[in-house]
Design a protein around this motif. Structure first.
Motif, PDB file in Angstrom:
ATOM      1  N   GLY A 190       6.842   0.464 -23.588  1.00  0.00           N
ATOM      2  CA  GLY A 190       6.010   0.014 -22.484  1.00  0.00           C
ATOM      3  C   GLY A 190       4.671   0.705 -22.471  1.00  0.00           C
ATOM      4  O   GLY A 190       4.440   1.698 -23.175  1.00  0.00           O
ATOM      5  N   LEU A 191       3.788   0.149 -21.678  1.00  0.00           N
ATOM      6  CA  LEU A 191       2.476   0.740 -21.437  1.00  0.00           C
ATOM      7  C   LEU A 191       2.287   0.799 -19.930  1.00  0.00           C
ATOM      8  O   LEU A 191       2.356  -0.226 -19.250  1.00  0.00           O
ATOM      9  N   PHE A 192       2.070   1.994 -19.412  1.00  0.00           N
ATOM     10  CA  PHE A 192       1.984   2.216 -17.974  1.00  0.00           C
ATOM     11  C   PHE A 192       0.545   2.544 -17.595  1.00  0.00           C
ATOM     12  O   PHE A 192      -0.096   3.394 -18.215  1.00  0.00           O
ATOM     13  N   PHE A 193       0.044   1.823 -16.580  1.00  0.00           N
ATOM     14  CA  PHE A 193      -1.294   2.072 -16.046  1.00  0.00           C
ATOM     15  C   PHE A 193      -1.131   2.761 -14.690  1.00  0.00           C
ATOM     16  O   PHE A 193      -0.927   2.100 -13.669  1.00  0.00           O
ATOM     17  N   PRO A 194      -1.228   4.069 -14.637  1.00  0.00           N
ATOM     18  CA  PRO A 194      -0.865   4.802 -13.418  1.00  0.00           C
ATOM     19  C   PRO A 194      -1.841   4.629 -12.267  1.00  0.00           C
ATOM     20  O   PRO A 194      -1.477   4.857 -11.113  1.00  0.00           O
ATOM     21  N   LYS A 195      -3.075   4.234 -12.542  1.00  0.00           N
ATOM     22  CA  LYS A 195      -4.073   4.140 -11.478  1.00  0.00           C
ATOM     23  C   LYS A 195      -4.176   2.744 -10.860  1.00  0.00           C
ATOM     24  O   LYS A 195      -4.956   2.538  -9.927  1.00  0.00           O
ATOM     25  N   ALA A 196      -3.427   1.791 -11.388  1.00  0.00           N
ATOM     26  CA  ALA A 196      -3.472   0.440 -10.820  1.00  0.00           C
ATOM     27  C   ALA A 196      -2.925   0.460  -9.392  1.00  0.00           C
ATOM     28  O   ALA A 196      -1.948   1.156  -9.095  1.00  0.00           O
ATOM     29  N   ILE A 197      -3.556  -0.307  -8.533  1.00  0.00           N
ATOM     30  CA  ILE A 197      -3.167  -0.398  -7.120  1.00  0.00           C
ATOM     31  C   ILE A 197      -2.631  -1.796  -6.856  1.00  0.00           C
ATOM     32  O   ILE A 197      -3.149  -2.783  -7.385  1.00  0.00           O
ATOM     33  N   ASN A 198      -1.607  -1.887  -6.052  1.00  0.00           N
ATOM     34  CA  ASN A 198      -0.953  -3.162  -5.790  1.00  0.00           C
ATOM     35  C   ASN A 198      -1.016  -3.513  -4.309  1.00  0.00           C
ATOM     36  O   ASN A 198      -0.915  -2.637  -3.456  1.00  0.00           O
ATOM     37  N   PHE A 199      -1.147  -4.802  -4.012  1.00  0.00           N
ATOM     38  CA  PHE A 199      -1.081  -5.295  -2.636  1.00  0.00           C
ATOM     39  C   PHE A 199       0.361  -5.674  -2.330  1.00  0.00           C
ATOM     40  O   PHE A 199       0.990  -6.404  -3.094  1.00  0.00           O
ATOM     41  N   THR A 200       0.868  -5.208  -1.209  1.00  0.00           N
ATOM     42  CA  THR A 200       2.210  -5.615  -0.797  1.00  0.00           C
ATOM     43  C   THR A 200       2.209  -7.018  -0.208  1.00  0.00           C
ATOM     44  O   THR A 200       3.266  -7.640  -0.106  1.00  0.00           O
ATOM     45  N   ASP A 201       1.022  -7.525   0.151  1.00  0.00           N
ATOM     46  CA  ASP A 201       0.911  -8.894   0.675  1.00  0.00           C
ATOM     47  C   ASP A 201      -0.551  -9.325   0.606  1.00  0.00           C
ATOM     48  O   ASP A 201      -1.335  -9.035   1.522  1.00  0.00           O
ATOM     49  N   PRO A 202      -0.970 -10.021  -0.469  1.00  0.00           N
ATOM     50  CA  PRO A 202      -2.380 -10.425  -0.592  1.00  0.00           C
ATOM     51  C   PRO A 202      -2.858 -11.300   0.563  1.00  0.00           C
ATOM     52  O   PRO A 202      -3.998 -11.154   1.021  1.00  0.00           O
ATOM     53  N   GLY A 203      -1.996 -12.193   1.043  1.00  0.00           N
ATOM     54  CA  GLY A 203      -2.402 -13.038   2.161  1.00  0.00           C
ATOM     55  C   GLY A 203      -2.689 -12.235   3.413  1.00  0.00           C
ATOM     56  O   GLY A 203      -3.647 -12.519   4.143  1.00  0.00           O
ATOM     57  N   GLN A 204      -1.871 -11.202   3.669  1.00  0.00           N
ATOM     58  CA  GLN A 204      -2.094 -10.367   4.839  1.00  0.00           C
ATOM     59  C   GLN A 204      -3.369  -9.553   4.689  1.00  0.00           C
ATOM     60  O   GLN A 204      -4.111  -9.343   5.662  1.00  0.00           O
ATOM     61  N   VAL A 205      -3.650  -9.075   3.476  1.00  0.00           N
ATOM     62  CA  VAL A 205      -4.909  -8.358   3.245  1.00  0.00           C
ATOM     63  C   VAL A 205      -6.091  -9.253   3.581  1.00  0.00           C
ATOM     64  O   VAL A 205      -7.057  -8.825   4.225  1.00  0.00           O
ATOM     65  N   MET A 206      -6.025 -10.522   3.175  1.00  0.00           N
ATOM     66  CA  MET A 206      -7.120 -11.444   3.474  1.00  0.00           C
ATOM     67  C   MET A 206      -7.247 -11.697   4.971  1.00  0.00           C
ATOM     68  O   MET A 206      -8.361 -11.801   5.497  1.00  0.00           O
ATOM     69  N   SER A 207      -6.133 -11.775   5.678  1.00  0.00           N
ATOM     70  CA  SER A 207      -6.194 -11.958   7.133  1.00  0.00           C
ATOM     71  C   SER A 207      -6.844 -10.757   7.810  1.00  0.00           C
ATOM     72  O   SER A 207      -7.663 -10.907   8.735  1.00  0.00           O
ATOM     73  N   VAL A 208      -6.496  -9.558   7.358  1.00  0.00           N
ATOM     74  CA  VAL A 208      -7.098  -8.344   7.908  1.00  0.00           C
ATOM     75  C   VAL A 208      -8.589  -8.310   7.589  1.00  0.00           C
ATOM     76  O   VAL A 208      -9.415  -7.944   8.446  1.00  0.00           O
ATOM     77  N   MET A 209      -8.968  -8.708   6.385  1.00  0.00           N
ATOM     78  CA  MET A 209     -10.370  -8.705   6.006  1.00  0.00           C
ATOM     79  C   MET A 209     -11.171  -9.717   6.829  1.00  0.00           C
ATOM     80  O   MET A 209     -12.274  -9.428   7.294  1.00  0.00           O
ATOM     81  N   GLU A 210     -10.604 -10.899   7.029  1.00  0.00           N
ATOM     82  CA  GLU A 210     -11.267 -11.909   7.856  1.00  0.00           C
ATOM     83  C   GLU A 210     -11.464 -11.398   9.278  1.00  0.00           C
ATOM     84  O   GLU A 210     -12.550 -11.550   9.872  1.00  0.00           O
ATOM     85  N   ALA A 211     -10.429 -10.784   9.837  1.00  0.00           N
ATOM     86  CA  ALA A 211     -10.525 -10.262  11.205  1.00  0.00           C
ATOM     87  C   ALA A 211     -11.588  -9.176  11.299  1.00  0.00           C
ATOM     88  O   ALA A 211     -12.360  -9.118  12.276  1.00  0.00           O
TER      89      ALA A 211
END
Length: 398
Positions: A190-211
């Motif tokens: 495998g190849l591991f990218f330790p600094k990558a960040i993940n969204f637990t819910d992209p749709g919710q992130v967009m709702s928060v950003m819109e608000a």
């Protein structure tokens, strides 16, 4: 017809458009976002939810060029084409082939690497600003190689990323198993990218950003821009129910941007990748971070209350209906990793704005800085949203 006047109009309410509007509003500009659908409901919602600071390699590579015909004409490959769209796509494909040549591939990689260099840090800053930090997970991303031969064949990619300072760790099969115990054994590693960040819910992130944008004073107009033209004192946009005049315009309409640029006299070689995902509702997804079985070209993405299976590339424009075969392939490949997966809870298809060189278009239009282009991000739109917003801000401040 309603008439609106504003300082800056942003055409497009995806992650690029809303992040840009937020940035411009913090600069003290009056901003209107024009978007026909719920903001963030397209590719900004349907993606793999990964801030991919490691994704410096363009889609077009010498290896892809070597196998291009077989890839495109195989309906089950990670890169395919709707045959009915071939005549329309032919100019884009010719440019894509050229950009896959070794010298162009090297140049494109360098340009993408420069854009991605601060992507994770900029997202952490934006998430804190809008109140979305709890929707980010810093567990990295994992690539899987099924065989030792596949792992060895990827050595040049490992070295290329290393040369550009990408944080990565090569893992043995046992180390992969230790990191993700529920994965089946892989023989390659495998190849591991330790600094990558993940969204637990992209749709919710967009709702928060819109608000957050609305709280800051950004106005959202639910409409679709059909015509755009320059006037002596700004730019005029006509939509189905609105006439909008702005001192400056940002075109961030994703896959729909090409026609607007053409009205201003610019032929941009933008076309559309059709992305698909399946979701399986479950309390605890079987992986803790996005995992990409590289031989199949998709991501297994753990999200809040579900597993999302996303990825692959289908070239076919924005007019054709969803291709059931692409969803069938995603499901079959996901079950090769986790055979006990049941039936999907839902499916999705959306449009990625794709340039032949995989380099997004972030620049003033050739006619002047009263129109700024911010589109063509392909697979890295989510990743580059804060960086794009900063670049657009600098262009308009010049």
């Amino acid at each position: 017809m309603d008439k609106l006047t504003t300082d800056i109009a942003v055409i497009g309410g995806g992650v690029i458009g809303v992040a840009t509007a937020l940035r411009l509003r913090s600069d003290g500009r009056d901003v209107v976002v024009i978007e026909p659908n719920k903001p963030g409901s397209g590719a900004s919602y349907g993606n793999a939810g990964t801030i991919a600071d490691y994704a410096i390699i363009p889609v077009g590579t010498p290896a892809v060029l070597k196998n291009l015909a077989s890839l495109l004409l195989n309906a089950d490959s990670p890169l395919s084409i709707r045959k009915a769209a071939l005549p329309t796509l032919f100019p884009w494909l010719m440019r894509f082939a050229y950009e896959s040549l070794p010298h162009r591939y090297r140049d494109n990689t360098s340009r993408i690497a420069d854009l991605l260099s601060d992507a994770s840090w900029e997202w952490l800053e934006l998430a804190a600003e809008i109140g979305a930090s709890d929707l980010l997970s810093a567990k990295g991303c994992l690539y899987l190689y099924q065989t030792p031969e596949a792992f060895k064949a990827a050595a040049s990619d490992f070295e290329l990323r290393r040369n550009y300072g990408v944080a990565q760790q090569l893992l043995t099969p046992d180390e992969v198993q230790s990191l993700e115990p529920r994965l089946p054994q892989v023989r390659g590693g495998g190849l591991f990218f330790p600094k990558a960040i993940n969204f637990t819910d992209p749709g919710q992130v967009m709702s928060v950003m819109e608000a957050a944008a609305k709280r800051a004073g950004v106005e959202f107009v639910r409409d679709s821009v059909t015509t755009i033209s320059r006037e002596r004192d700004g730019v005029r946009m006509m939509a189905s129910a609105h006439s909008i005049h702005a001192r400056a315009v940002v075109i961030a309409a994703g896959a729909h941007s090409r026609g607007l640029a053409l009205q201003l006299g610019e032929r941009v070689p933008l076309d559309t990748e059709r992305g698909y995902h399946l979701e399986f509702d479950m309390e605890t997804p079987p992986v803790e971070r996005p995992v990409c079985p590289t031989h199949h070209g998709f991501y297994l993405c753990p999200m809040r209350g579900r597993l999302r299976v996303a990825g692959t590339v289908e070239l076919g424009g924005i007019g054709a209906p969803s291709n059931p075969r692409r969803l069938e392939v995603l499901l079959a490949n996901a079950r090769k990793v986790f055979p006990t997966l049941g039936e999907p809870s839902r499916s999705w298809m959306g449009f990625r704005p794709s340039m032949p060189d995989s380099v997004p278009v972030i620049r003033p239009s050739r006619g002047g800085r009263d129109v700024v282009f911010a589109f063509g991000h392909g697979h890295i739109g989510l990743t580059l949203a804060p960086r794009t917003a900063r670049m657009v801000s600098s262009i308009l401040a010049a």
